[in-house]
Enzyme design. Structure first.
Site, mmCIF file in Angstrom:
data_model
loop_
_atom_site.group_PDB
_atom_site.id
_atom_site.type_symbol
_atom_site.label_atom_id
_atom_site.label_comp_id
_atom_site.label_asym_id
_atom_site.label_seq_id
_atom_site.Cartn_x
_atom_site.Cartn_y
_atom_site.Cartn_z
ATOM 1 N N ASP A 219 -13.002 8.796 -34.260
ATOM 2 C CA ASP A 219 -13.666 8.778 -32.284
ATOM 3 C C ASP A 219 -12.411 8.685 -31.454
ATOM 4 O O ASP A 219 -11.242 9.156 -31.432
ATOM 5 C CB ASP A 219 -13.500 7.151 -32.371
ATOM 6 C CG ASP A 219 -14.113 6.863 -31.303
ATOM 7 O OD1 ASP A 219 -15.432 7.017 -31.453
ATOM 8 O OD2 ASP A 219 -13.424 5.595 -30.461
ATOM 9 N N ASP B 254 -27.798 -3.669 -42.000
ATOM 10 C CA ASP B 254 -26.837 -3.802 -43.220
ATOM 11 C C ASP B 254 -26.757 -2.580 -43.813
ATOM 12 O O ASP B 254 -27.120 -1.603 -44.097
ATOM 13 C CB ASP B 254 -26.807 -5.336 -43.792
ATOM 14 C CG ASP B 254 -28.074 -5.340 -44.269
ATOM 15 O OD1 ASP B 254 -28.550 -4.054 -45.127
ATOM 16 O OD2 ASP B 254 -28.813 -6.540 -43.796
ATOM 17 N N ASP C 89 -31.170 -11.499 -40.573
ATOM 18 C CA ASP C 89 -30.025 -11.696 -39.072
ATOM 19 C C ASP C 89 -30.553 -10.943 -38.408
ATOM 20 O O ASP C 89 -29.793 -11.280 -37.192
ATOM 21 C CB ASP C 89 -28.994 -11.602 -39.657
ATOM 22 C CG ASP C 89 -28.077 -10.500 -39.999
ATOM 23 O OD1 ASP C 89 -29.106 -9.501 -39.945
ATOM 24 O OD2 ASP C 89 -26.945 -10.710 -40.526
ATOM 25 N N GLU D 143 -13.984 14.041 -32.138
ATOM 26 C CA GLU D 143 -14.932 13.671 -31.218
ATOM 27 C C GLU D 143 -14.106 13.802 -29.948
ATOM 28 O O GLU D 143 -12.364 12.902 -29.309
ATOM 29 C CB GLU D 143 -15.547 11.993 -30.711
ATOM 30 C CG GLU D 143 -16.027 12.073 -29.620
ATOM 31 C CD GLU D 143 -16.307 10.253 -29.676
ATOM 32 O OE1 GLU D 143 -17.548 10.569 -28.155
ATOM 33 O OE2 GLU D 143 -15.761 9.446 -29.478
ATOM 34 N N ASP E 298 -32.565 -4.099 -41.610
ATOM 35 C CA ASP E 298 -31.572 -5.263 -42.215
ATOM 36 C C ASP E 298 -31.965 -6.048 -43.606
ATOM 37 O O ASP E 298 -33.704 -6.221 -43.717
ATOM 38 C CB ASP E 298 -32.401 -6.443 -40.933
ATOM 39 C CG ASP E 298 -32.016 -7.228 -40.768
ATOM 40 O OD1 ASP E 298 -31.443 -7.821 -42.015
ATOM 41 O OD2 ASP E 298 -32.315 -8.280 -40.317
HETATM 42 C C1 NOJ Z 1 -17.196 7.153 -28.661
HETATM 43 C C2 NOJ Z 1 -18.438 6.198 -29.506
HETATM 44 O O1 NOJ Z 1 -18.954 6.655 -28.862
HETATM 45 C C3 NOJ Z 1 -18.523 5.572 -28.122
HETATM 46 O O2 NOJ Z 1 -19.450 4.485 -28.959
HETATM 47 C C4 NOJ Z 1 -17.333 4.294 -28.344
HETATM 48 O O3 NOJ Z 1 -18.085 3.441 -27.638
HETATM 49 C C5 NOJ Z 1 -16.162 4.757 -27.184
HETATM 50 N N1 NOJ Z 1 -16.238 5.977 -28.536
HETATM 51 C C6 NOJ Z 1 -14.826 3.183 -28.237
HETATM 52 O O4 NOJ Z 1 -14.544 4.168 -28.989
#
Ligand code: NOJ
Length: 499
Positions: free
Chosen positions: A190, A20, A16, A245, A12
């Site tokens: 993701d 960041d 706060d 992922e 940070d």
């Molecule tokens: C996988 C991400 O790594 C995780 O942190 C997230 O909650 C879910 N996808 C939903 O986006």
């Protein structure tokens, strides 16, 4: 090696209590010193933070808690100056329910973006199908305003985008272009295996009743969408990369998301997150990855991330195991991912009920990085958004940098050794015969060779390796000569000795 930064907890600079982008820029010198090739920064886009940034309300702006677009530009430029590439975290499966697209979509059945999300009528039994959401409960929420249900494979605040609609595809491609034009080197994507969906949204088999959808969703439509994404990314100059992922348990299913070299460059391999610290289990994981990914799909290795318990905690908390795990992670065939703080040997914090904030119960691994030994640990506040990890007075960057025996220096040495050895960087891997408690493998190219030995046991063990060998690195800082014996819990890299 790709280093994952969870920006809320890196550093940070404003006071706060939340990390960041300027905090990351301020520590690029540390990342360069460590030997990081690339950073993947978890989402810092505008977000109501129901899922701490994985619920995005504007993909093309920085959330004020993390800074501004100018801070993002400074981070990207600073990283490039330091020789570090930058991957952003792109979340294509769902937006925030506060995203203007969803606000429009839910406003009326005739809204122009109604079809950008999945709206369905319920069945007599209630929800439109039997899918379950990742954090529990049904994957559907009823919206009174228009009398229909919308789909969300995660929280109700994370409605799923309908990638069957070409306008969605176009809008999300624009997001990629926005950031590629700002010179990012690629994306961690993701839950990308979720974006293709059969528009009939059929029930999952009854025997899978309570299983959430995320780990079993494997629709063929995703591959065409991925090929388009790959073409877009490849149309930019330089080497850009997409790492997806794909949260499936079967590595041969994950393999299909590499396509014919025209989908993902890499997919995460999460097997190690569920692998006990035992030689036989690791031998099996290596065999599965080699067999199922084959020669053309480059593997990845992950021991910790922001969704799982840190491996030091998961594997029992010992320093020796953390050190041996570092040797293993950084010598396997494939790209290793490091989660910030892993190089300090951090463990999960035990977060008291009143301080817990994550709907998925993942606070323990997400605690702030201690930079110094002082009470504020180099942050401007003594009390950041989550508590400090255990032993922060000793396990912090300042202390460990000053101590050549610290695990931080082991990571740094391993990264340096990896960089200068073609065998470790891209050589083949061959499992070698060894006593039951030992994992032994050779990494080799035609001109370079290394042998890696990991003793998972609690006693010293003799290991015979043909030929003459010298130790390049041992996880046990007291050892510098190969005499044919591994100490309890020790891992070593050997190189051919002088004849
Ligand atoms: C996988 C991400 O790594 C995780 O942190 C997230 O909650 C879910 N996808 C939903 O986006």
């Amino acid at each position: 090696m790709i280093y994952q930064i969870y920006p809320r907890s890196f550093l940070d600079t404003t006071g706060d209590g939340v990390g960041d982008l300027a905090g990351i820029t301020a520590r690029l010198d540390y990342l360069r010193w460590l030997g990081v090739d690339a950073i993947w920064v978890s989402p810092f886009f505008r977000s109501p933070m129901a899922d701490f940034g994985y619920d995005i309300s504007d993909y093309c702006d920085v959330d004020p808690v993390f800074g501004t677009l100018a801070d993002a530009d400074r981070l990207i430029a600073g990283a490039h100056d330091a020789g570090i590439r930058v991957l952003l975290d792109w979340v294509p499966n769902h937006t925030s329910d506060q995203h203007p697209w969803f606000v429009d979509s839910r406003s009326s059945r005739r809204a122009s973006k109604r079809d950008w999300y999945y709206w369905r009528d319920g069945r007599r039994s209630g929800t439109p199908n039997n899918w379950r959401a990742a954090f529990g409960g049904p994957a559907w929420t009823f919206d009174d305003a228009t009398g229909q249900w919308y789909l969300h494979l995660f929280l109700p605040q994370q409605p799923d985008l309908n990638w069957g609609n070409r306008e969605v595809v176009h809008a999300m491609h624009e997001v990629l272009r926005f950031w590629l034009d700002r010179d990012v080197d690629g994306f961690r994507i993701d839950v990308v295996h979720l974006i293709g969906k059969d528009p009939a949204l059929p029930d999952q088999p009854a025997e899978l009743g309570s299983v959430d959808r995320v780990g079993i969703h494997d629709d063929p439509r995703t591959h065409g969408l991925l090929r388009e994404i790959r073409r877009l990314v490849d149309s930019y100059p330089g080497e850009r990369v997409i790492v997806g992922e794909v949260n499936l348990h079967d590595t041969s299913a994950i393999r299909t998301y590499y396509g014919a070299g025209d989908e993902l460059h890499m997919a995460f391999n999460f097997l190690p997150l569920a692998t006990p610290w035992a030689a036989g289990d690791w031998r099996q994981v290596i065999r599965v990855v080699e067999r199922d990914l084959g020669r053309d799909a480059w593997p990845t290795w992950v021991l910790s991330n922001h969704d799982s318990r840190r491996h030091r905690t998961r594997l029992g908390g010992s320093e020796a195991v953390s050190r041996a795990a570092a040797v293993l992670l950084l010598t396997l065939r494939g790209t290793p991912f490091l989660f910030q703080g892993e190089e300090l040997g951090l463990e999960d914090a035990v977060v008291s009920p009143e301080r817990r904030v994550d709907p998925g119960g993942r606070d323990g691994c997400r605690t702030p990085i201690p930079w110094t030994a002082t009470p504020t640990h180099g942050w401007p506040t003594v009390d950041p958004w989550l508590p400090w990890p255990p032993h922060a007075e000793a396990r912090n960057v300042q202390r460990e940098r000053a101590d050549p025996g610290a695990i931080l220096h082991l990571y740094r040495r391993l990264l340096a050794v990896r960089r200068t050895s073609p065998a470790l960087r891209h050589g083949d891997i061959t499992l070698l015969d060894a006593p039951a408690a030992v994992l032994a493998f050779r990494r080799s190219t035609h001109e370079d060779e290394r042998v890696v030995l990991v003793n998972f046991g609690e006693t010293e063990v003799e290991v015979h390796v043909d030929g003459r060998w010298d130790i390049v690195v041992s996880s046990d800082s007291a050892v510098d000569r190969w005499d044919g014996a591994l100490r309890a819990g020790e891992a070593v890299i050997l190189q051919p000795g002088a004849a």
